[in-house]
Write a protein that holds these residues in place. Structure first.
Motif, PDB file in Angstrom:
ATOM      1  N   LEU A  47       0.832  -1.207   0.000  1.00 57.17           N
ATOM      2  CA  LEU A  47       0.000   0.000   0.000  1.00 57.17           C
ATOM      3  C   LEU A  47       0.861   1.249   0.000  1.00 57.17           C
ATOM      4  O   LEU A  47       0.516   2.243  -0.656  1.00 57.17           O
ATOM      5  N   THR A  48       1.992   1.222   0.697  1.00 60.84           N
ATOM      6  CA  THR A  48       2.887   2.388   0.714  1.00 60.84           C
ATOM      7  C   THR A  48       3.256   2.801  -0.699  1.00 60.84           C
ATOM      8  O   THR A  48       3.270   3.993  -1.028  1.00 60.84           O
ATOM      9  N   GLY A  49       3.562   1.824  -1.544  1.00 67.40           N
ATOM     10  CA  GLY A  49       3.940   2.124  -2.916  1.00 67.40           C
ATOM     11  C   GLY A  49       2.837   2.809  -3.690  1.00 67.40           C
ATOM     12  O   GLY A  49       3.091   3.736  -4.474  1.00 67.40           O
ATOM     13  N   VAL A  50       1.607   2.365  -3.496  1.00 64.47           N
ATOM     14  CA  VAL A  50       0.470   3.010  -4.163  1.00 64.47           C
ATOM     15  C   VAL A  50       0.329   4.447  -3.668  1.00 64.47           C
ATOM     16  O   VAL A  50       0.100   5.371  -4.458  1.00 64.47           O
ATOM     17  N   LEU A  51       0.485   4.644  -2.357  1.00 69.18           N
ATOM     18  CA  LEU A  51       0.374   5.992  -1.800  1.00 69.18           C
ATOM     19  C   LEU A  51       1.468   6.908  -2.339  1.00 69.18           C
ATOM     20  O   LEU A  51       1.212   8.078  -2.675  1.00 69.18           O
ATOM     21  N   VAL A  52       2.700   6.398  -2.409  1.00 68.14           N
ATOM     22  CA  VAL A  52       3.812   7.194  -2.931  1.00 68.14           C
ATOM     23  C   VAL A  52       3.556   7.588  -4.385  1.00 68.14           C
ATOM     24  O   VAL A  52       3.792   8.731  -4.788  1.00 68.14           O
ATOM     25  N   GLU A  53       3.057   6.642  -5.157  1.00 68.08           N
ATOM     26  CA  GLU A  53       2.783   6.919  -6.570  1.00 68.08           C
ATOM     27  C   GLU A  53       1.734   8.016  -6.722  1.00 68.08           C
ATOM     28  O   GLU A  53       1.838   8.867  -7.611  1.00 68.08           O
ATOM     29  N   ARG A  54       0.748   8.043  -5.855  1.00 63.72           N
ATOM     30  CA  ARG A  54      -0.352   8.983  -6.004  1.00 63.72           C
ATOM     31  C   ARG A  54      -0.125  10.313  -5.283  1.00 63.72           C
ATOM     32  O   ARG A  54      -0.640  11.347  -5.718  1.00 63.72           O
ATOM     33  N   GLY A  56       3.184  11.247  -3.697  1.00 68.21           N
ATOM     34  CA  GLY A  56       4.566  11.669  -3.539  1.00 68.21           C
ATOM     35  C   GLY A  56       5.106  11.206  -2.200  1.00 68.21           C
ATOM     36  O   GLY A  56       4.385  11.204  -1.191  1.00 68.21           O
ATOM     37  N   ALA A  57       6.383  10.826  -2.164  1.00 75.22           N
ATOM     38  CA  ALA A  57       6.961  10.237  -0.961  1.00 75.22           C
ATOM     39  C   ALA A  57       6.890  11.159   0.248  1.00 75.22           C
ATOM     40  O   ALA A  57       6.689  10.696   1.384  1.00 75.22           O
ATOM     41  N   ASP A  58       7.025  12.459   0.049  1.00 76.43           N
ATOM     42  CA  ASP A  58       7.018  13.396   1.173  1.00 76.43           C
ATOM     43  C   ASP A  58       5.684  13.427   1.916  1.00 76.43           C
ATOM     44  O   ASP A  58       5.633  13.871   3.063  1.00 76.43           O
ATOM     45  N   SER A  59       4.638  12.951   1.272  1.00 79.97           N
ATOM     46  CA  SER A  59       3.308  12.998   1.882  1.00 79.97           C
ATOM     47  C   SER A  59       2.877  11.653   2.459  1.00 79.97           C
ATOM     48  O   SER A  59       1.731  11.502   2.901  1.00 79.97           O
ATOM     49  N   VAL A  60       3.799  10.670   2.448  1.00 77.09           N
ATOM     50  CA  VAL A  60       3.440   9.312   2.867  1.00 77.09           C
ATOM     51  C   VAL A  60       4.215   8.922   4.113  1.00 77.09           C
ATOM     52  O   VAL A  60       5.436   9.107   4.193  1.00 77.09           O
ATOM     53  N   HIS A  61       3.503   8.359   5.075  1.00 75.46           N
ATOM     54  CA  HIS A  61       4.076   7.862   6.323  1.00 75.46           C
ATOM     55  C   HIS A  61       3.630   6.412   6.495  1.00 75.46           C
ATOM     56  O   HIS A  61       2.534   6.041   6.075  1.00 75.46           O
ATOM     57  N   PRO A  68      12.678  -6.068   9.612  1.00 76.83           N
ATOM     58  CA  PRO A  68      12.996  -6.345   8.211  1.00 76.83           C
ATOM     59  C   PRO A  68      12.030  -5.677   7.232  1.00 76.83           C
ATOM     60  O   PRO A  68      12.438  -5.212   6.166  1.00 76.83           O
ATOM     61  N   PHE A  69      10.748  -5.627   7.597  1.00 69.48           N
ATOM     62  CA  PHE A  69       9.778  -4.983   6.713  1.00 69.48           C
ATOM     63  C   PHE A  69      10.011  -3.478   6.665  1.00 69.48           C
ATOM     64  O   PHE A  69       9.918  -2.859   5.597  1.00 69.48           O
ATOM     65  N   VAL A  70      10.308  -2.876   7.805  1.00 66.57           N
ATOM     66  CA  VAL A  70      10.593  -1.440   7.835  1.00 66.57           C
ATOM     67  C   VAL A  70      11.806  -1.131   6.964  1.00 66.57           C
ATOM     68  O   VAL A  70      11.800  -0.178   6.169  1.00 66.57           O
ATOM     69  N   ASP A  71      12.862  -1.938   7.078  1.00 67.35           N
ATOM     70  CA  ASP A  71      14.061  -1.720   6.260  1.00 67.35           C
ATOM     71  C   ASP A  71      13.739  -1.839   4.775  1.00 67.35           C
ATOM     72  O   ASP A  71      14.184  -1.016   3.959  1.00 67.35           O
ATOM     73  N   ALA A  72      12.967  -2.863   4.418  1.00 69.64           N
ATOM     74  CA  ALA A  72      12.615  -3.064   3.009  1.00 69.64           C
ATOM     75  C   ALA A  72      11.786  -1.903   2.482  1.00 69.64           C
ATOM     76  O   ALA A  72      12.020  -1.403   1.370  1.00 69.64           O
ATOM     77  N   CYS A  73      10.826  -1.450   3.274  1.00 70.30           N
ATOM     78  CA  CYS A  73       9.958  -0.349   2.831  1.00 70.30           C
ATOM     79  C   CYS A  73      10.757   0.947   2.682  1.00 70.30           C
ATOM     80  O   CYS A  73      10.557   1.705   1.726  1.00 70.30           O
ATOM     81  N   ARG A  74      11.676   1.204   3.601  1.00 70.73           N
ATOM     82  CA  ARG A  74      12.515   2.405   3.494  1.00 70.73           C
ATOM     83  C   ARG A  74      13.371   2.371   2.239  1.00 70.73           C
ATOM     84  O   ARG A  74      13.540   3.387   1.552  1.00 70.73           O
ATOM     85  N   ALA A  80       9.863   8.576   1.910  1.00 67.54           N
ATOM     86  CA  ALA A  80       8.699   8.314   2.748  1.00 67.54           C
ATOM     87  C   ALA A  80       9.158   8.155   4.200  1.00 67.54           C
ATOM     88  O   ALA A  80      10.273   7.689   4.463  1.00 67.54           O
ATOM     89  N   ASP A  81       8.321   8.539   5.121  1.00 69.42           N
ATOM     90  CA  ASP A  81       8.625   8.432   6.552  1.00 69.42           C
ATOM     91  C   ASP A  81       8.146   7.064   7.042  1.00 69.42           C
ATOM     92  O   ASP A  81       6.964   6.869   7.309  1.00 69.42           O
ATOM     93  N   VAL A  82       9.071   6.108   7.134  1.00 72.04           N
ATOM     94  CA  VAL A  82       8.731   4.737   7.533  1.00 72.04           C
ATOM     95  C   VAL A  82       9.336   4.470   8.903  1.00 72.04           C
ATOM     96  O   VAL A  82      10.554   4.580   9.080  1.00 72.04           O
TER      97      VAL A  82
END
Length: 252
Positions: A47-54, A56-61, A68-74, A80-82
């Motif tokens: 879902l983070t990826g969809v949010l970033v696409e729509r 922008g990374a600066d608006s996604v937390h 491991p998931f936090v590292d992968a998402c970052r 994005a603020d993960v």
């Protein structure tokens, strides 16, 4: 249950379903340009990826308890603020976001009402707070065929036993108890074509989630019988598997 696995392992296990579901879910909670959004229980970032696409990374937390998931998402979504954290205690102030979503995670929260309540707290008044869960009660998940065959081999085994909220009524109840208004719940089915049995079966061997832990705990002989029975039922491929989720939303 364990989600302390590499993001790539989870992608092979569930990402092939959660990716398409996340895009439809983002439409359902009306993600649109100019918003600030939070993805709760982000995993490796479907879902983070969809949010970033729509947005922008600066608006996604995003928040997830698995390091491991936090590292992968970052790594996947720089900018994005993960953060590592739990839904029941989100590290954000009141009214920070325009929309909040949790994709395939509410049924794993320690306290689903508290977790969704935190999502409501950090979302401005009138913003959508939404979540998706698999239909666990009627066994319409992408993995349900494993449970069906396993119940024939080991009748007392149920990978979904004790997992709450896996129904439309259960999800609606959580959203209501969390203090949301204008609650709606709809079905969302996701169908994936698997080219071979091996491609479908291999991700279940890494102990991810309840079904992965169940398979890992089986006696090797039972595990081998399970694989043979599934191969006989599904064939060598290609074949389709469909998972049905419930998507709920309510206003903060």
């Amino acid at each position: 249950m364990s989600f302390e696995v590499a993001g790539e392992a989870y992608d092979r296990f569930m990402g092939r379903y959660s990716g398409p579901l996340a895009a439809r879910f983002a439409d359902w909670i009306e993600v649109s340009s100019g918003q600030r959004a939070i993805d709760v229980g982000c995993g490796p970032g479907a879902l983070t990826g969809v949010l970033v696409e729509r947005l922008g990374a600066d608006s996604v937390h995003a928040v997830d308890p698995s390091a491991p998931f936090v590292d992968a998402c970052r790594q996947r979504f720089p900018g994005a603020d993960v953060r590592q954290g739990v839904a029941e205690a989100l590290p954000f102030d009141d009214d920070e976001f325009d929309v909040a979503g949790a994709c395939l995670v509410v049924h794993f929260m320690t306290d689903p009402v508290a977790g969704v309540g935190e999502m409501r707290r950090v979302t401005r008044a009138g913003g959508w707070v939404g979540a998706t869960v698999w239909d666990l009660v009627d066994h319409r998940t992408p993995m349900s065929v494993i449970g069906e065959v396993l119940s024939e081999l080991v009748p007392e085994q149920d990978a979904d036993e004790g997992v709450p909220v896996g129904s439309a009524r259960g999800l609606e109840g959580v959203l209501d108890a969390a203090g949301l208004s204008d609650i709606e719940v709809v079905e969302m089915a996701v169908t994936v074509v698997h080219p071979t049995f091996k491609e479908w079966w291999e991700p279940f061997q890494h102990g991810v989630g309840p079904i992965g832990e169940t398979i890992a705990a089986l006696d090797p002989g039972v595990r081998g019988s399970l694989e043979e029975a599934l191969r006989a039922r599904l064939g060598q491929g290609p074949f389709e598997r469909t998972g049905t989720a419930f998507a709920g939303r309510g206003r903060a």
